[in-house]
Design an enzyme around this catalytic site. Structure first.
Site, PDB file in Angstrom:
ATOM      1  N   HIS A  82       0.981  -1.124  -0.006  1.00  0.00           N
ATOM      2  CA  HIS A  82       0.035  -0.017  -0.127  1.00  0.00           C
ATOM      3  C   HIS A  82       0.962   1.225   0.103  1.00  0.00           C
ATOM      4  O   HIS A  82       0.464   2.339  -0.637  1.00  0.00           O
ATOM      5  CB  HIS A  82      -0.912   0.096   1.284  1.00  0.00           C
ATOM      6  CG  HIS A  82      -1.788  -1.220   1.349  1.00  0.00           C
ATOM      7  ND1 HIS A  82      -2.620  -1.339   2.502  1.00  0.00           N
ATOM      8  CD2 HIS A  82      -2.077  -2.020   0.411  1.00  0.00           C
ATOM      9  CE1 HIS A  82      -3.168  -2.598   2.238  1.00  0.00           C
ATOM     10  NE2 HIS A  82      -3.021  -3.227   0.906  1.00  0.00           N
ATOM     11  N   HIS A 239      -9.138  -2.151  -5.037  1.00  0.00           N
ATOM     12  CA  HIS A 239      -7.858  -2.541  -4.141  1.00  0.00           C
ATOM     13  C   HIS A 239      -6.858  -3.592  -4.546  1.00  0.00           C
ATOM     14  O   HIS A 239      -5.896  -3.537  -4.550  1.00  0.00           O
ATOM     15  CB  HIS A 239      -8.429  -2.976  -2.714  1.00  0.00           C
ATOM     16  CG  HIS A 239      -7.452  -2.884  -1.708  1.00  0.00           C
ATOM     17  ND1 HIS A 239      -6.856  -2.017  -1.118  1.00  0.00           N
ATOM     18  CD2 HIS A 239      -6.586  -4.219  -1.392  1.00  0.00           C
ATOM     19  CE1 HIS A 239      -5.890  -2.765  -0.272  1.00  0.00           C
ATOM     20  NE2 HIS A 239      -5.779  -3.890  -0.467  1.00  0.00           N
ATOM     21  N   ASP A 243      -2.924  -2.885  -5.131  1.00  0.00           N
ATOM     22  CA  ASP A 243      -2.039  -3.860  -4.697  1.00  0.00           C
ATOM     23  C   ASP A 243      -1.156  -4.302  -5.809  1.00  0.00           C
ATOM     24  O   ASP A 243       0.166  -4.239  -5.655  1.00  0.00           O
ATOM     25  CB  ASP A 243      -2.746  -5.404  -4.401  1.00  0.00           C
ATOM     26  CG  ASP A 243      -3.000  -5.322  -2.868  1.00  0.00           C
ATOM     27  OD1 ASP A 243      -2.847  -4.479  -2.051  1.00  0.00           O
ATOM     28  OD2 ASP A 243      -3.736  -6.094  -2.451  1.00  0.00           O
ATOM     29  N   HIS A 266      -0.397 -11.230  -4.882  1.00  0.00           N
ATOM     30  CA  HIS A 266       1.028 -10.832  -4.714  1.00  0.00           C
ATOM     31  C   HIS A 266       2.185 -11.978  -5.060  1.00  0.00           C
ATOM     32  O   HIS A 266       2.947 -11.447  -5.900  1.00  0.00           O
ATOM     33  CB  HIS A 266       1.214 -10.761  -3.213  1.00  0.00           C
ATOM     34  CG  HIS A 266       0.642  -9.765  -2.426  1.00  0.00           C
ATOM     35  ND1 HIS A 266       0.442  -8.337  -2.797  1.00  0.00           N
ATOM     36  CD2 HIS A 266      -0.368  -9.582  -1.506  1.00  0.00           C
ATOM     37  CE1 HIS A 266      -0.434  -7.791  -2.070  1.00  0.00           C
ATOM     38  NE2 HIS A 266      -0.942  -8.556  -1.248  1.00  0.00           N
TER      39      HIS A 266
END
Length: 312
Positions: A82, A239, A243, A266
């Site tokens: 973030h 969001h 990321d 991720h």
């Protein structure tokens, strides 16, 4: 077009922010300290002996299971995505990030507190041009039905799609045409999210100790538990795009290329970054040039098309 659109950037002065780690639950203070030209972004664990320095680059990624974690030796800094999204979104190139704990504070679960801190502190342009990673050929990574691709493009764009097979989080898609304004307006406020059943399970494992309705959107089988509801109707996919923006900033330089992220997380984002960097034929590093700082240009492509987002 203003020359400072293409100059390197740091902060006007030191700024700090406090909070708790999303998974550790530990209180932590983060200090953002201006750094000189071509310094790049680095984390410094000030609470550890010798204050180890961890560069913000792909080769220092040590874990992607629940967040993106950077490390060197035994030193770790977790949940960096973030903060890195905010720094990337606002074009910050050089910064010393001092942290007195193992995890970046989650604050409200979005990048907005970091973006606001940067804006309130002030951005200082520096007397050197930015370097860009220009994607030269398409690169793809696949994991089952998930995939991520970087392709050549005239500017930086991310197209993100998610589908959690949940009544509230299914088949959402969002595209960000990158600029500082679009990042702040369309993405920065989107909060991290999780399912109530997973939060309970993670806490039993000693994780998610800092999770609350103040810093995450929590969903049960049919409803959103946060009393205020969502910040965007499609906050979940925004969001996930945030990321991805933070993760791909680990290329180490701003990107000129288009990313397609389909149900990624991720781990897959970092596999894509690593694959791009694994072959020099995939990309070219280019520094904007000019007779002076008011007459910048890229040597390999058209300035107006590629660098226009950095003027915003």
């Amino acid at each position: 077009m203003a020359g400072d659109s293409f100059q390197q950037r740091t902060l006007q002065r030191t700024a700090s922010i406090d909070g708790v780690g999303l998974h550790s639950g530990q209180p932590v203070t983060l200090r953002l300290i201006p750094a000189p030209i071509d310094h790049g972004l680095v984390f410094v664990r000030t609470d550890l002996p010798d204050k180890p320095v961890i560069p913000v680059r792909s080769e220092y990624v040590v874990d992607t299971s629940l967040a993106t974690t950077l490390g060197i030796g035994s030193a770790r800094v977790a949940t960096v995505e973030h903060l890195l999204a905010a720094l990337s979104g606002l074009g910050i190139d050089n910064l010393r990030i001092e942290i007195n704990g193992p995890e970046v504070p989650i604050v409200d679960g979005s990048a907005e507190p970091f973006a606001r801190l940067i804006a309130e502190t002030g951005i200082r342009t520096q007397d050197e041009f930015k370097q860009f990673i220009v994607i030269k050929r398409s690169v793809t990574v696949v994991d089952g039905d998930k995939h991520a691709t970087f392709s050549p493009a005239r500017r930086f764009r991310i197209d993100c799609t998610i589908d959690f097979k949940h009544p509230l989080i299914s088949d959402q898609q969002f595209t960000l045409e990158f600029s500082g304004h679009s990042f702040v307006r369309e993405v920065a406020r989107a909060r991290t999210f999780g399912f109530l059943r997973d939060v309970d399970r993670l806490r039993q494992m000693g994780l998610a100790r800092g999770v609350s309705l103040e810093n995450a959107v929590v969903v049960d089988d049919f409803s959103i538990l946060n009393p205020e509801g969502l910040r965007f109707p499609d906050e979940f996919v925004r969001h996930k795009l945030l990321d991805a923006l933070g993760d791909v900033s680990l290329l180490g330089r701003p990107v000129i290329g288009a990313m397609t992220a389909y149900k990624t997380g991720h781990a897959l984002n970092q596999r894509l970054v690593a694959k791009v960097l694994s072959d020099p034929a995939n990309y070219e590093v280019v520094r904007a040039r000019g007779r002076d700082l008011s007459n910048a240009r890229l040597e390999v492509t058209d300035l107006a098309g590629v660098l226009a987002p950095y003027a915003a």
